[in-house]
Design a protein around this motif. Sequence first.
Motif, PDB file in Angstrom:
ATOM      1  N   PRO A 144      -0.074   3.218   9.815  1.00 53.00           N
ATOM      2  CA  PRO A 144       1.274   3.759   9.957  1.00 53.00           C
ATOM      3  C   PRO A 144       0.854   4.276   8.295  1.00 53.00           C
ATOM      4  O   PRO A 144       2.717   5.078   8.668  1.00 53.00           O
ATOM      5  CB  PRO A 144       2.228   2.390   9.612  1.00 53.00           C
ATOM      6  CG  PRO A 144       0.885   2.007   9.845  1.00 53.00           C
ATOM      7  CD  PRO A 144      -0.324   1.144   9.994  1.00 53.00           C
ATOM      8  N   LEU A 145       0.905   4.409   7.681  1.00 52.03           N
ATOM      9  CA  LEU A 145       0.293   5.213   6.437  1.00 52.03           C
ATOM     10  C   LEU A 145      -0.025   6.955   6.465  1.00 52.03           C
ATOM     11  O   LEU A 145       0.703   7.632   6.206  1.00 52.03           O
ATOM     12  CB  LEU A 145      -0.568   5.009   5.224  1.00 52.03           C
ATOM     13  CG  LEU A 145       0.533   3.344   4.327  1.00 52.03           C
ATOM     14  CD1 LEU A 145      -0.851   3.132   3.385  1.00 52.03           C
ATOM     15  CD2 LEU A 145       1.794   4.090   3.931  1.00 52.03           C
TER      16      LEU A 145
ATOM     17  N   LYS B 199       5.177   7.256  -0.083  1.00 49.26           N
ATOM     18  CA  LYS B 199       4.997   6.543   1.830  1.00 49.26           C
ATOM     19  C   LYS B 199       4.730   5.601   1.441  1.00 49.26           C
ATOM     20  O   LYS B 199       2.746   5.114   0.705  1.00 49.26           O
ATOM     21  CB  LYS B 199       4.287   7.299   3.016  1.00 49.26           C
ATOM     22  CG  LYS B 199       4.512   7.107   3.459  1.00 49.26           C
ATOM     23  CD  LYS B 199       4.081   8.219   4.893  1.00 49.26           C
ATOM     24  CE  LYS B 199       3.785   7.164   6.415  1.00 49.26           C
ATOM     25  NZ  LYS B 199       3.514   8.473   7.512  1.00 49.26           N
ATOM     26  N   GLY B 200       4.883   3.956   2.255  1.00 54.35           N
ATOM     27  CA  GLY B 200       4.439   2.471   1.923  1.00 54.35           C
ATOM     28  C   GLY B 200       4.508   1.857   2.449  1.00 54.35           C
ATOM     29  O   GLY B 200       5.627   1.955   3.265  1.00 54.35           O
ATOM     30  N   VAL B 201       3.896   0.692   2.507  1.00 56.28           N
ATOM     31  CA  VAL B 201       3.865  -0.488   3.508  1.00 56.28           C
ATOM     32  C   VAL B 201       4.018  -1.800   2.717  1.00 56.28           C
ATOM     33  O   VAL B 201       3.178  -1.075   1.899  1.00 56.28           O
ATOM     34  CB  VAL B 201       3.593  -0.302   4.789  1.00 56.28           C
ATOM     35  CG1 VAL B 201       4.371   0.696   5.623  1.00 56.28           C
ATOM     36  CG2 VAL B 201       1.899  -0.204   4.573  1.00 56.28           C
TER      37      VAL B 201
ATOM     38  N   ARG C 229      -8.060   5.281   4.762  1.00 57.89           N
ATOM     39  CA  ARG C 229      -8.124   5.306   2.713  1.00 57.89           C
ATOM     40  C   ARG C 229      -9.824   4.865   3.370  1.00 57.89           C
ATOM     41  O   ARG C 229     -10.714   5.286   2.745  1.00 57.89           O
ATOM     42  CB  ARG C 229      -8.098   4.462   1.984  1.00 57.89           C
ATOM     43  CG  ARG C 229      -6.495   4.828   1.662  1.00 57.89           C
ATOM     44  CD  ARG C 229      -5.719   3.911   0.843  1.00 57.89           C
ATOM     45  NE  ARG C 229      -4.503   4.144   0.929  1.00 57.89           N
ATOM     46  CZ  ARG C 229      -3.728   3.481   0.034  1.00 57.89           C
ATOM     47  NH1 ARG C 229      -3.951   2.403  -0.575  1.00 57.89           N
ATOM     48  NH2 ARG C 229      -2.364   4.201   0.180  1.00 57.89           N
TER      49      ARG C 229
ATOM     50  N   PRO D  34      -2.270  -1.178   7.798  1.00 57.45           N
ATOM     51  CA  PRO D  34      -2.062   0.336   6.960  1.00 57.45           C
ATOM     52  C   PRO D  34      -3.205   0.290   5.997  1.00 57.45           C
ATOM     53  O   PRO D  34      -3.689  -0.663   6.008  1.00 57.45           O
ATOM     54  CB  PRO D  34      -0.910  -0.507   5.997  1.00 57.45           C
ATOM     55  CG  PRO D  34       0.149  -1.699   6.714  1.00 57.45           C
ATOM     56  CD  PRO D  34      -1.592  -1.937   7.653  1.00 57.45           C
ATOM     57  N   GLY D  35      -3.712   1.286   5.049  1.00 61.14           N
ATOM     58  CA  GLY D  35      -4.822   1.789   4.652  1.00 61.14           C
ATOM     59  C   GLY D  35      -6.630   2.303   5.101  1.00 61.14           C
ATOM     60  O   GLY D  35      -6.991   2.332   4.443  1.00 61.14           O
TER      61      GLY D  35
ATOM     62  N   LEU E 170       1.088  -1.328   0.151  1.00 62.30           N
ATOM     63  CA  LEU E 170       0.171  -0.047  -0.213  1.00 62.30           C
ATOM     64  C   LEU E 170       0.400   1.595   0.097  1.00 62.30           C
ATOM     65  O   LEU E 170       1.845   1.474   1.070  1.00 62.30           O
ATOM     66  CB  LEU E 170      -1.061   0.343   0.651  1.00 62.30           C
ATOM     67  CG  LEU E 170      -1.851  -1.183   1.092  1.00 62.30           C
ATOM     68  CD1 LEU E 170      -1.840  -1.890   1.896  1.00 62.30           C
ATOM     69  CD2 LEU E 170      -3.286   0.029   2.119  1.00 62.30           C
ATOM     70  N   ASN E 171       0.345   2.308  -1.034  1.00 58.46           N
ATOM     71  CA  ASN E 171       1.063   3.492  -1.145  1.00 58.46           C
ATOM     72  C   ASN E 171       0.121   5.208  -1.050  1.00 58.46           C
ATOM     73  O   ASN E 171      -0.485   4.410  -1.842  1.00 58.46           O
ATOM     74  CB  ASN E 171       2.430   3.628  -2.433  1.00 58.46           C
ATOM     75  CG  ASN E 171       3.217   1.637  -2.239  1.00 58.46           C
ATOM     76  OD1 ASN E 171       4.713   2.432  -1.888  1.00 58.46           O
ATOM     77  ND2 ASN E 171       2.931   1.262  -2.235  1.00 58.46           N
ATOM     78  N   SER E 172       0.768   5.524  -0.224  1.00 56.50           N
ATOM     79  CA  SER E 172       0.906   7.712  -0.449  1.00 56.50           C
ATOM     80  C   SER E 172       1.484   7.576  -1.630  1.00 56.50           C
ATOM     81  O   SER E 172       2.954   8.209  -1.210  1.00 56.50           O
ATOM     82  CB  SER E 172       0.718   7.962   0.951  1.00 56.50           C
ATOM     83  OG  SER E 172      -0.670   7.113   1.129  1.00 56.50           O
TER      84      SER E 172
END
Lengths: 290, 530, 325
Positions: free
Chosen positions: B297-298, A262-264, B313, B309-310, A21-23
Motif C-alpha cells: 500500500p505504500l 506517505k505512511g502506514v 523496499r 507495507p514496505g 513505515l513511511n516514505s
Amino acid sequence: MRFSIRYRTEYQYDAPVADNLNSLRALPATTPAQRCEESGVRVDPEARLIQHNDYFGTRVVEFGVSRPHDRLTIDVRAKVETSETPEPPDPSWEALATDAYRRAAAEYLLPSDDEPLNGALDGLRADARGDGPLATLLRVSELIPDRFEYRPGVTYVGSTVQDLLDAGAGVCQDFAHLALILLRRNGIAARYVSGYLFAAPPDDSEDSIEVNTHAWLEGLLAAPGDGAPVWVGIDPTNRGRAGTQHVKIGHGRRYADVPPIKGVYRGSASAELEASVRMTRLDSGNGAAP
Amino acid sequence: MATEYTAAPYAPADGFYDELFDASGGARPHAETLVSRLERLGAGELAAAGRRRDAIFMQQGITFDLTGAAEAADGELRDRPFPLDLVPRILPADEWTVIKRGLAQRIRALNRFVDDVYHAREIVEAGVVPWEMIVSRSHFARPAYGIRPPGDVYCHVAGCDLVRDADGRWKVLEDNVRTPSGISYVLENRLAMTRLVPGLFAGYHVRPVDNYPALLLSALRAVAPGGDDEPTVVVWSPGPANSAYFEHAFLARTMGVELVEASDLVVRDEVCYMRTTSGLARVHTIYRRLDDDFIDPLEFRSDSLLGVPGLMRAYRAGTLALANAVGTGVADDKAIYHWVPEMIRFYLGEEPILDNVETYLLSDPERLAYVLERLDRLVVKPTGESGGKGVFIGPRATDAEIAAQAELIRADPRRWIAQELVHLSTVPTLDSSGALAPRHVDLRPFAVFGEDISIVPGGLTRVALRPGSMIVNSSQGGGSKDTWILDEEVVPDGRPLPPRRATVPPPLPDLRQSSWTGQQEQQQQERSGG
Amino acid sequence: MLARIAHELFWLGRQLGRAEHTARMLDGIYAIDLQAPPDAPVGAQLTWEGLLAVMGATDESERTEAPDRDEVMRLLAVDANNPSSVLACVEAGREGARVVRDVISAEMWEAVNTLRLGLYQHHLSGGFGTGPYEFLQYVKERCALFWGLAERTMLEDEARAFLHAGGRIEAAQMVVRMLRVALAPFGDEVADEVERPARDGQALALLHAVGGLHAFRRAVTDPPNAEPVAGFLLYERAYPDSVAASVDALHTALVAADARSRTAAPVLRLARLSADLEFRRRASRSAGDLLAVLGDVQDELALVDHDISDRYFAGGTQASRVMTA
C-alpha cells in the motif's frame, strides 16, 4: 535565491503503534533551475533511513519504526539555491504533433481515472485555450484563480477535481490538478509539481516565514528546431510562471505520485498531525542568514 | 479402419476443426484406440464414472462457486464440483514439440520485454513499440523502474492461451504472465482420470504432469537472493475468499511451503519476514498470487488492505524475490500482445513459431473506424483485464449491445482492442445423455522459468459445455478436460518394462495364524485305596 | 492377560497394518503406472515387479515375462488364496477381531466387520472394472477409522499395547522391505546417469505409496530423490510411518505391556535398535550405506518378532497350522 528549509512533522498517537513505515518525498531536487546544497532527515524514534530515486526522479527517503511508540517526528532540513529560468519557447500548436514531443510527453498527456465526466470541463477547456501552447499555459494560471476561490478546509488530500468544481473553492493541490486536465485536454503535456514556496510579503520585510508545502505544475513546450522540449512551471494558485521562490521537490502525473509523506502503521490508534515548514532566505539584503 | 462411436454417431461441427475425428466422421489415427475404449465402456458406464467424479470432487473440495444472476436467484452460493469431462484431449508428440518451442520462444521474448521496459527501453529507442503505448498500460508499474530481479527472470510462471482455428493451426490468443491460474486443475484432473477411467489410458503413453510442484519449487529457490544457504519460499494468497484459493493451498501443500496472507508478513528495514510461533523468520522468495496493485500500500494502491507495507523496499534492496516480478502485467496487456511477434524478432532475432490472432489497435483513427463498421463480426476486449472479463463477441451481440459497445470504445479507444473471431476447434465431449458431442476448447499450457524454461506436458484444456458456445471460462459454464501429450513412441498395449535385474525378495513373515494345540491330557486314574 | 488374547490382538494389528500398507502402495503405484515414464528425474516410477518383490508374493525366479498390471492388482488386492492380499488380511483380521470381541470396543469390532463386508460388496459388484481406486480408498479409510476408534474408545491397557505393537511392527517391516526393493537394483556402486533417475523415480513412488509425499515436502527441503526419501522414511521420527517412529512406538507399547520390561529381551533389543537408528541417522546416507542399514534393521526386526512371540505368546508362533480364509 538561497533558502534554508526546515520541514517538521509530528504525529501524536492516542495509543502506541508499531511497524510505522513511511516514505518521504520532501528533499529539494537538483534541476537546471535549482541546486540542493545540503539536505538531511532526522526521525525520532530513531530509524534507519533508506534512500532511492523513484521512477519520476524524486529522491525518496524511507524508514520504519518497528517497536511500539506513541509519537513520531520527522525533521527535514535543506539548503537550496534557485535561479532564474530562461525565457520559455513559444511553439505553435503544430509543434506538439511531432514524434519527439509525443515521446517526451509520454504519460503526461494521458487522462487519469478520476477526472470529471465528459462535458463538465468543456467550457473551461475552451476558455483556457490561447493562441499557442505558451499562451495557454499562462492563461490557465490566470483562469483558475479567477474562477475558483483559494480556501483551505473545503477539500481534503484525496479530493478530486469534481470536488473542486462542486465547491467552487480549494487549495493549491486542487488548482494544480484542474490545470493539468485543462492543459492535457488541449494537447499540452503537463505534470504535477510538489515543493516549497517562499511566500514572503511583497515588501521583503520578512526573511524567515512559516509556510506550507506547495503544489504547482509544469507544462511541456516544444523547442524550436531540433531542441528537446522544455518543461515550464506555472503556478495557478499565485498566477503566472513559477519563479525563484519555488523550490521543487519532484513531479509526477498527479499528487499521488509525489506525496510529501506517505505512511502506514499497525494499530488502530488515531493520530494528531502537526506540520510546519519554515523557510529562511540566506541571501537577503537584511543579512539574516543563520 | 475408422471407428465410430456407436452410442450416437459423432458428427463434427461444420466449419470447425475437430481434434479427434476428421471431417468424414472417422477417428484420427491417434484417437482410434481411445474411441474404441469409450465405445467399450458405453454411455452407462461413463455416466456412472461421472457421478463418482462429482462425489470425489465434492469430497476433496475441488469446487468453484458460480457467480452471477443464476446463482443469485438461488439465494445462496453453492460450491459445484469442478466440471471435468471424462473424454481426454490427445495431442501427438510432434504437435506438442512445436507448441513447446513456440511457447518457450514467446516467454523468453516477453521476459526480455519486461526487463527492457523498466530499464534500457531499447525496443522504444528502436522505434518498434511506441513509448506512449507502454506508459498508457494500466499495469505498467512505475515502482518497478530500475529494479533488476535475480537472474533477470521476471516471468517465472507463465500461461499462454492457445487456440486452433478452422484449419487446425495453433494460435496464441492471450499471454498470462501475472498470476495465471489453473495448474492445480491440470494435476487434479489427471489424478481423477487415473482413478475414474483408468481403462482409457491403455494403449497410450501419456506423459505425466505431477512434477510441476517440484519444478516450480526449484525455480523459486533458484531465484532466491543469495546469502543464506536454505532459502525460504512461501505462497502468498489474498485469502480463502479468493476464487483461486484452492489452487494457492494446493501449490503450498504440494511444494511443502507455507501459505501466507498479508498479515503474516512484515518488512523490517529492508528484509521481509513471516511471523511464526518462534518469532520472525526470514522469507526469501514469495510466489504471490495477487496483482501488483495490492502488494504494497505504500507504493501501489494505498487503500489495499491485502498488501504488505514496505514490501517494495525489500524487493528493491534485493533481499527478496517476487514471482512473478513486479511489473510483468505490462507484457500481457492485450494491446501489447499485438507486438509480441515483433518482440520475438527484435530480442531474439527469430521468426515467431506460433502466430498471433489478427488484432486491431484502436488508437489509430482509421483502424477505429474500420473496426466500428465491422463490430458485428469482431471480438472486442478491454486491454488491461484477464479471465474473459468485459469481452464482447460481435456475432453473438444484439444491435443494442453493438451500439453500446461502440459507445464504450469511442469514449476511450486506447482501452480496447479488436480481434477477428477465431473458430475454436472442438473435441468430443460427453453430453448429459452420455453421448459424444463436439464442444469448443482452448488450451493453457504452463511454463516455469527458473534457470531455464520448462513446460509441463499439456496444460489446462478448457471446454465450453454449452452446445455451440465458445466461452470456456468456468464462471460461464465452462469445464475442463485432461490433456494428454503422447510420448514419441506409442506402444499398442501396456508399457515397456525397464531391464530386469536380479532382486532378492526379502522374506515375508508368515502371517498365518498359529494354532494352539492342547497338551495331551492325562486321564486321572489314580484310585484311592486299591 | 491371556497369552492367546495378546497373540490375537497382536496379529489383528498386523493384519490391518498390512492391509492398509498394501492398499496404499497399490493406489500410489497404479496411478503412476498408467502414464508414461517421466522425463524429469523427479518423476515417479515403480514397477509391478518391484511391488511383487516387496510383498514377496511370487517366486520371481520362475517368472519368464513381466507381470501385468491387472494380474498384480488382482493378486495383491482380491486374491483370497494369497495370504498377503488385502482381502485375505482383512478376512484374517476380522476372524481375529471376533475372537477378541470382548476386549476391543464394540465400535472397533464394527469397523473391522464392516470393512470385510464392504470389500466383498466392492469385489462382487465388479467395482474393479472401472479401476481399483474406490476399493483401495475404502480400505484406507476403514483402517484409519479402526485405529482412530482404538485411540478414542479402548482402555489404555495391555490389550491395546499388543494391538498397537502388532500394527507398528508390521508398518516397520513393510516400509523396510519397500525401501530395500526401491534401492536394491542399483546396489552399492555409484549410480550412473541412466540408473540414477530410475532409482530416484522409485523413491518418489514410495513416498506416494506410503502417503508420505506431503509430510516429506514439509519436513525436507531436498528434492524427493532416492537418498533423502530413504533417509526420511527410515530415520524421521516426526513422520509416524517412518521405521524409526514405528520402532519407538513398538518399544513404548511393549514397555506398557510388560511389567518387567527392563529385563525383557524384545524391549532391550528395540531400545538398542532405536539408539542405533539415531546414531546412524547422522552418518552417511549414500545408497549403499542405506541399504546396509536396511538389511540390519530387517534382521533385527525379525529377531524382535521372534523375541515377542517367545516372551509373550509362549513361543506359539512356532507351532502353526494353515488356516484358509
